[in-house]
Design a protein around this motif. Sequence first.
Motif, PDB file in Angstrom:
ATOM      1  N   ASP A   7       0.864  -1.189   0.000  1.00  0.00           N
ATOM      2  CA  ASP A   7       0.000   0.000   0.000  1.00  0.00           C
ATOM      3  C   ASP A   7       0.893   1.229   0.000  1.00  0.00           C
ATOM      4  N   ASP A   8       0.516   2.242  -0.766  1.00  0.00           N
ATOM      5  CA  ASP A   8       1.338   3.460  -0.800  1.00  0.00           C
ATOM      6  C   ASP A   8       1.125   4.319   0.448  1.00  0.00           C
ATOM      7  N   GLU A   9       0.102   4.004   1.240  1.00  0.00           N
ATOM      8  CA  GLU A   9      -0.101   4.760   2.470  1.00  0.00           C
ATOM      9  C   GLU A   9       0.592   4.052   3.642  1.00  0.00           C
ATOM     10  N   ASP A  51      -2.973  -3.105  -2.621  1.00  0.00           N
ATOM     11  CA  ASP A  51      -3.731  -1.873  -2.885  1.00  0.00           C
ATOM     12  C   ASP A  51      -3.819  -1.655  -4.394  1.00  0.00           C
ATOM     13  N   LYS A  53      -4.871   1.355  -5.928  1.00  0.00           N
ATOM     14  CA  LYS A  53      -4.498   2.716  -6.332  1.00  0.00           C
ATOM     15  C   LYS A  53      -3.175   3.147  -5.705  1.00  0.00           C
ATOM     16  N   MET A  54      -2.146   3.164  -6.535  1.00  0.00           N
ATOM     17  CA  MET A  54      -0.825   3.620  -6.093  1.00  0.00           C
ATOM     18  C   MET A  54      -0.233   4.431  -7.236  1.00  0.00           C
ATOM     19  N   LYS A 101     -11.914  -0.627   1.409  1.00  0.00           N
ATOM     20  CA  LYS A 101     -11.609   0.249   2.541  1.00  0.00           C
ATOM     21  C   LYS A 101     -12.866   1.042   2.879  1.00  0.00           C
TER      22      LYS A 101
HETATM   23 MG   LIG Z   1      -3.408   3.716  -2.371  1.00  0.00          MG
END
Ligand SMILES: [Mg+2]
Length: 125
Positions: A7-9, A51, A53-54, A101
């Motif tokens: 995950d980019d977060e 994830d 969306k990255m 999420k």
């Molecule tokens: Mg993301």
Amino acid sequence: MKLLIVDDEAEICDFLKSFFEERNYDVRVASSGQSALKAVEEFKPQVMLLDIKMPGMDGIQVLSEVKKKFPRTKVIMVTALETRDKIEECLRLGADNYITKPLSLEYLENDVREKLESLSGSNTP
Ligand SMILES: [Mg+2]
């Protein structure tokens, strides 16, 4: 029980990492598509939380690469507000499930366990 979280977060990675480590999983995290592919090669996770969306290489591209090279790796897609189209694309590319999420940890843990059990059922020594 090797689990890779992508995950980019950073907060999501940290949160999920401690959640699964408390449950005795061997956890690695990656914060981009590129580093996820590297981690898959090196770590060889049984299950991956990915994830969609990255920035840069997104989860769909990662999924497609992983399923080509390591078809036995179970991949659970993690989505925020993705369209039905994207989810269907993931399933077509071989994703084993998806979760939206905000995450329900109970659901997620059950799903990870289920994927691991399905692997051990078909394991060759
Ligand atoms: Mg993301």
